[in-house]
Design an enzyme around this catalytic site. Sequence first.
Site, PDB file in Angstrom:
ATOM      1  N   LYS A  29      -7.885  11.889  29.333  1.00 24.98           N
ATOM      2  CA  LYS A  29      -6.935  12.390  28.655  1.00 24.98           C
ATOM      3  C   LYS A  29      -6.603  13.937  28.740  1.00 24.98           C
ATOM      4  O   LYS A  29      -7.501  14.748  28.392  1.00 24.98           O
ATOM      5  CB  LYS A  29      -6.847  11.673  27.326  1.00 24.98           C
ATOM      6  CG  LYS A  29      -6.949  10.286  27.148  1.00 24.98           C
ATOM      7  CD  LYS A  29      -6.782   9.584  26.004  1.00 24.98           C
ATOM      8  CE  LYS A  29      -8.091  10.055  25.032  1.00 24.98           C
ATOM      9  NZ  LYS A  29      -9.598   9.786  25.708  1.00 24.98           N
ATOM     10  N   HIS A  85      -4.243  12.283  17.514  1.00 26.67           N
ATOM     11  CA  HIS A  85      -4.987  13.132  16.462  1.00 26.67           C
ATOM     12  C   HIS A  85      -4.369  13.491  15.361  1.00 26.67           C
ATOM     13  O   HIS A  85      -5.062  14.345  14.486  1.00 26.67           O
ATOM     14  CB  HIS A  85      -5.638  14.172  17.295  1.00 26.67           C
ATOM     15  CG  HIS A  85      -6.284  13.734  18.612  1.00 26.67           C
ATOM     16  ND1 HIS A  85      -5.837  14.014  19.900  1.00 26.67           N
ATOM     17  CD2 HIS A  85      -7.528  13.253  18.833  1.00 26.67           C
ATOM     18  CE1 HIS A  85      -6.566  13.728  20.976  1.00 26.67           C
ATOM     19  NE2 HIS A  85      -7.560  12.960  20.354  1.00 26.67           N
ATOM     20  N   ASP A 116       5.195 -10.587  -5.945  1.00 32.44           N
ATOM     21  CA  ASP A 116       6.165 -11.367  -5.264  1.00 32.44           C
ATOM     22  C   ASP A 116       6.836 -12.668  -6.044  1.00 32.44           C
ATOM     23  O   ASP A 116       7.691 -13.603  -5.669  1.00 32.44           O
ATOM     24  CB  ASP A 116       5.742 -12.040  -3.987  1.00 32.44           C
ATOM     25  CG  ASP A 116       4.643 -13.021  -4.033  1.00 32.44           C
ATOM     26  OD1 ASP A 116       4.258 -13.399  -5.183  1.00 32.44           O
ATOM     27  OD2 ASP A 116       4.345 -13.841  -3.086  1.00 32.44           O
ATOM     28  N   THR A 144      -0.527 -19.557 -17.343  1.00 35.61           N
ATOM     29  CA  THR A 144       0.218 -19.672 -16.343  1.00 35.61           C
ATOM     30  C   THR A 144       1.675 -20.052 -16.870  1.00 35.61           C
ATOM     31  O   THR A 144       2.029 -20.213 -17.965  1.00 35.61           O
ATOM     32  CB  THR A 144      -0.348 -21.209 -15.557  1.00 35.61           C
ATOM     33  OG1 THR A 144      -0.296 -22.301 -16.221  1.00 35.61           O
ATOM     34  CG2 THR A 144      -1.737 -20.774 -15.157  1.00 35.61           C
ATOM     35  N   MET A 145       2.390 -20.786 -15.957  1.00 38.67           N
ATOM     36  CA  MET A 145       3.817 -21.005 -16.359  1.00 38.67           C
ATOM     37  C   MET A 145       3.680 -22.434 -17.272  1.00 38.67           C
ATOM     38  O   MET A 145       4.670 -22.563 -17.898  1.00 38.67           O
ATOM     39  CB  MET A 145       4.650 -21.556 -15.061  1.00 38.67           C
ATOM     40  CG  MET A 145       4.128 -22.680 -14.409  1.00 38.67           C
ATOM     41  SD  MET A 145       5.263 -23.187 -12.817  1.00 38.67           S
ATOM     42  CE  MET A 145       4.928 -22.140 -11.610  1.00 38.67           C
ATOM     43  N   GLY A 184       5.087 -16.255 -14.024  1.00 39.42           N
ATOM     44  CA  GLY A 184       5.501 -17.518 -13.876  1.00 39.42           C
ATOM     45  C   GLY A 184       5.927 -18.107 -15.177  1.00 39.42           C
ATOM     46  O   GLY A 184       7.010 -18.775 -15.277  1.00 39.42           O
TER      47      GLY A 184
END
Length: 546
Positions: free
Chosen positions: A108, A218, A384, A473-474, A530
């Site tokens: 190279k 590099h 999310d 939880t929900m 949730g």
Amino acid sequence: MSHFINDRTRLVTESIDGYLQTVEPGKLARLDGFPHTKVLVRQDWDKGRVALISGGGSGHEPSHAGFVGEGMLTAVVCGEVFASPSVEAVLCAICAVTGAPGCLLIVKNYTGDRLNFGLAAEKARQMGYEVELVFVADDVALPEAPHPRGVAGTLFVHKAAGHVAARGGSLAEVRAAAQDVAAAVVSLGLAFDTCTLPGEAARSRLAAGQIELGLGIHGEPGARVIAAAEAGSLVKTLVDGLRSRLPAAGALAALVNNLGGTTPLEMNVLTRELLRSEIGPRIELMVGPGPLMTALDMHGASVSLLPLDAARRERLLSAVAADSWPGARPVGAPTVLPLPVMAQPAFQGSEDAGRRALITAVGLALQTHEEELNALDRSIGDGDTGTTFATAARNVLAAMQRGELPLADPEQLCLALGDLLGKAMGGSSGVLLSIFFTATGTELRQKADFVAALGRGLARMQAYGGARPGDRTMIDALAPAIAGLFQGGVKAAAEAAVGGAQATASMGKARAGRAAYVNAGNLAGVIDPGARAVAIAFVAAAKAGA
């Protein structure tokens, strides 16, 4: 310490040994020269053909060791991270694998590599070895550069030369094949950030919203800084930089290289955009996408293009025994098969002004609170939840706008919502709510009271999901909300849902969902996203006058 290393001074040697311990037995070996001489060779080599040697600084894995094998390289010489190997190390490699047919060094075009490989070649010639060199300078980032860099296009050179050498070509023929590709291949890269040297803290020279075009392997700066944009626009910029250095027509081979820190998802998108670009119809063969010549953890990619003729095509398509060469594969359109025939529920849309207003209010509220829910989820999960619920809301509202929801029939409406959420919402929340609405609709079909049907839907949701009130939880908002509906209608349900969601902030341990894998310190004071989403939905329903 922010890297998986023991000692920076032993990083490369320990990495080489770790690699050699996992390759196919009898395939590769190293010369006994650690720590100064780091040379890997084919263990089955008999010196009866032209040897191919390449190498350079480490940090580009799987280059260079991953391309040693029948049909590609005979040996590689490894330097320290981003540092050229010494003259002595290169000379050791030459002496270890070169027989009467001679040796080709594929280098190279970096100054250190040119000097060290060049001097080693001169010393080897003095010792009586037949040695030739080919320098690869495929980087087109700096058109006026007197010595363009050699980057990922070097792998095309390895492959072409390896093909000719494996078939018993002379040193002159092998060199000609390598030089032919080296003179024709062009490469260009871009990255969102530089790499992090092992044992050092991460650093950045780019501001948010910037990306470097034409950077080296590099960590050196790019030719210029441009504004970050969608993948298609960035690929167009790459193609524009490459196209002027290519023939105006003719088939091409492409190599799409991950510089180390780019996800496979992103690499596939970049590949798709390359094939959709102006030059895409000319691409006949594809190598990658994948990490082939990396720059440690750099979040970037490079594209190398090689014009094809009959000889180059044959040389790229031949089989090799190098572990990291993915093969050059023909490019084609995605194969799309028809969906299997399944008994799909058919729902007849109908109208009810009150339920339309209710669904509209809930859908808009969940979209409005998308970022709030994502922020809560980032504290305990992958960030999310808001997007998941907002996506569900958008799909439900769109279906209603198209007249697809049976608003006048509670049983059919619940079944339709269950079907739609199972397809469009995603994640465990989507499945759980699909179970909830489907089970509720099934109970309504059995002439159950609406609130009682909701309670049975909740029971089925708990049975499959495994969560109970108090598990964070929900359900901690949904269960009290349904109880509130039974006792005092939607307003009482909304108040109960809000209270249930707020209570999750003081629950020190989650026993279901993603939060179950998060330590108590991260959960403290954070409302379960949730449960908060359920509360938002019930509050919106109450305001809509449900």
